[in-house]
Design a protein around this motif. Sequence first.
Motif, PDB file in Angstrom:
ATOM      1  N   GLU A  94       0.846  -1.184   0.000  1.00 12.73           N
ATOM      2  CA  GLU A  94       0.000   0.000   0.000  1.00 12.73           C
ATOM      3  C   GLU A  94       0.885   1.237   0.000  1.00 12.73           C
ATOM      4  O   GLU A  94       1.967   1.251   0.576  1.00 12.73           O
ATOM      5  CB  GLU A  94      -0.915  -0.014   1.221  1.00 12.73           C
ATOM      6  N   HIS A  95       0.406   2.265  -0.653  1.00 11.33           N
ATOM      7  CA  HIS A  95       1.176   3.477  -0.903  1.00 11.33           C
ATOM      8  C   HIS A  95       1.757   4.081   0.376  1.00 11.33           C
ATOM      9  O   HIS A  95       2.922   4.487   0.415  1.00 11.33           O
ATOM     10  CB  HIS A  95       0.279   4.500  -1.619  1.00 11.33           C
ATOM     11  N   ALA A  96       0.957   4.143   1.421  1.00 11.15           N
ATOM     12  CA  ALA A  96       1.341   4.851   2.645  1.00 11.15           C
ATOM     13  C   ALA A  96       2.119   3.955   3.598  1.00 11.15           C
ATOM     14  O   ALA A  96       1.596   3.487   4.595  1.00 11.15           O
ATOM     15  CB  ALA A  96       0.103   5.407   3.335  1.00 11.15           C
ATOM     16  N   GLY A  97       3.372   3.694   3.276  1.00 11.42           N
ATOM     17  CA  GLY A  97       4.220   2.948   4.205  1.00 11.42           C
ATOM     18  C   GLY A  97       4.832   1.697   3.656  1.00 11.42           C
ATOM     19  O   GLY A  97       6.000   1.398   3.924  1.00 11.42           O
ATOM     20  N   ALA A  98       4.054   0.895   2.910  1.00 10.20           N
ATOM     21  CA  ALA A  98       4.555  -0.333   2.269  1.00 10.20           C
ATOM     22  C   ALA A  98       5.437  -1.130   3.239  1.00 10.20           C
ATOM     23  O   ALA A  98       4.978  -1.541   4.300  1.00 10.20           O
ATOM     24  CB  ALA A  98       5.275   0.015   0.972  1.00 10.20           C
ATOM     25  N   ALA A  99       6.716  -1.323   2.883  1.00  7.54           N
ATOM     26  CA  ALA A  99       7.624  -2.096   3.744  1.00  7.54           C
ATOM     27  C   ALA A  99       8.636  -1.190   4.434  1.00  7.54           C
ATOM     28  O   ALA A  99       9.785  -1.574   4.681  1.00  7.54           O
ATOM     29  CB  ALA A  99       8.343  -3.167   2.927  1.00  7.54           C
ATOM     30  N   GLY A 100       8.202   0.020   4.749  1.00  2.00           N
ATOM     31  CA  GLY A 100       9.064   0.923   5.507  1.00  2.00           C
ATOM     32  C   GLY A 100       9.514   2.127   4.709  1.00  2.00           C
ATOM     33  O   GLY A 100       9.787   2.037   3.516  1.00  2.00           O
ATOM     34  N   GLY A 101       9.611   3.273   5.385  1.00  2.00           N
ATOM     35  CA  GLY A 101       9.887   4.536   4.725  1.00  2.00           C
ATOM     36  C   GLY A 101      11.350   4.929   4.702  1.00  2.00           C
ATOM     37  O   GLY A 101      12.101   4.693   5.661  1.00  2.00           O
ATOM     38  N   PHE A 102      11.758   5.548   3.596  1.00  2.00           N
ATOM     39  CA  PHE A 102      13.119   6.067   3.407  1.00  2.00           C
ATOM     40  C   PHE A 102      13.023   7.530   2.974  1.00  2.00           C
ATOM     41  O   PHE A 102      11.945   8.032   2.649  1.00  2.00           O
ATOM     42  CB  PHE A 102      13.859   5.245   2.352  1.00  2.00           C
ATOM     43  N   LEU A 103      14.154   8.206   2.965  1.00  2.00           N
ATOM     44  CA  LEU A 103      14.205   9.601   2.543  1.00  2.00           C
ATOM     45  C   LEU A 103      15.419   9.784   1.642  1.00  2.00           C
ATOM     46  O   LEU A 103      16.493   9.239   1.919  1.00  2.00           O
ATOM     47  CB  LEU A 103      14.329  10.505   3.769  1.00  2.00           C
ATOM     48  N   ASP A 104      15.246  10.554   0.546  1.00  2.00           N
ATOM     49  CA  ASP A 104      16.385  10.776  -0.355  1.00  2.00           C
ATOM     50  C   ASP A 104      17.128  12.058   0.033  1.00  2.00           C
ATOM     51  O   ASP A 104      16.779  12.746   1.000  1.00  2.00           O
ATOM     52  CB  ASP A 104      15.930  10.768  -1.817  1.00  2.00           C
ATOM     53  N   MET A 105      18.158  12.402  -0.725  1.00  2.00           N
ATOM     54  CA  MET A 105      19.041  13.510  -0.380  1.00  2.00           C
ATOM     55  C   MET A 105      18.351  14.869  -0.458  1.00  2.00           C
ATOM     56  O   MET A 105      18.843  15.846   0.123  1.00  2.00           O
ATOM     57  CB  MET A 105      20.266  13.498  -1.301  1.00  2.00           C
ATOM     58  N   PHE A 106      17.221  14.956  -1.152  1.00  2.00           N
ATOM     59  CA  PHE A 106      16.485  16.212  -1.255  1.00  2.00           C
ATOM     60  C   PHE A 106      15.194  16.214  -0.434  1.00  2.00           C
ATOM     61  O   PHE A 106      14.332  17.067  -0.621  1.00  2.00           O
ATOM     62  CB  PHE A 106      16.175  16.523  -2.723  1.00  2.00           C
ATOM     63  N   GLY A 107      15.062  15.231   0.466  1.00  2.00           N
ATOM     64  CA  GLY A 107      13.916  15.208   1.364  1.00  2.00           C
ATOM     65  C   GLY A 107      12.672  14.566   0.810  1.00  2.00           C
ATOM     66  O   GLY A 107      11.593  14.692   1.395  1.00  2.00           O
TER      67      GLY A 107
END
Length: 338
Positions: free
Chosen positions: A130-143
């Motif tokens: 599912e879109h909101a969370g799936a298998a855990g959240g990450f963040l890229d270099m630009f947020g």
Amino acid sequence: MTKLPSVSVVILNWNGLNYLQQFLPSVFASTYPNLRIIVGDNASTDSSVEFIRANYPQIEVITNDNNYGFAGGYNKVLDQIDSDYFILLNSDVEVQPQWIQPVIDLMESDAQIATAQPKILSYKEKDKFEHAGAAGGFLDMFGYPFCRGRIFDSVESDNGQYDDVKEIFWASGAALFIKRDKWIEVGGLDADFFAHMEEIDLCWRLKNNGYKVIYCPDSVVYHVGGGTLDSENPFKTYLNFRNNLFLIQKNLSFFHASIIIFIRLWLDLVSLLKFLYDGRPKHARAINKAHTAFLKAIFKTGKKASKISTARFNGTALVNKSIVWQYFVQKKKTFNSL
């Protein structure tokens, strides 16, 4: 025998009678022994509260005097609850009877774990994340936030590829487990976010204090998604673009945040032009409105940032790549291809 930690499942509701009727039975069937189930109501005008009191007298109801949004609403409700763990659960989530125990066991195994999420699959297509969370959240270099199992609008099928316990950057607010003392330590959610990305801000503040955020694949829930605001609502676009800028300003040093925000404003302009090209002028205006709101609040947000120390920052799952470049230019649509 060691006493099991006390757990409160807290569902924040606003005019969600249909979801409560559909999904409360699965939550009520949870088998964790030391459990309270609480519905926090954000001044609903439907018959949500009456339905709960008539059909589930064992479920506690805490009523707010106004709709304070996801962030403010949860803050007011959780201030009144004393449990070792809080579980913030969306009203449009179906759970399995034993969904709580694996996550609590994992979090109890390490004092540095502050918050966690289960595997989140789609209620409508249960073989997909599912879109909101799936298998855990990450963040890229630009947020930009993204997930194992979901990058922008590309959602993967669940083939067991993310069935490992993993330290992540943020846990989804759709089903967020957090230790109460850590919630108190960082002051809960930021009510100025109202809704969307407030859980990423919460997790980032915890990581600034050196704590871990964990994904637990042994617990699975099914999320409808878009229960309050769907993707076609310009207000959701406004909140996402505004709050993403709040997120960056609050949690990075002034110098670093200034560089990233400058880049993001140009990238947001590209998104605005894309909305116009696609014939969605209301969403384009929402981005402009989001930038205006961010600039109006810039000094208030800056004061929050000055209180945050990053001396113990836990940077695990902060990805030193541009997800925009990876996805749109290099056409990498899955997490494992990054």
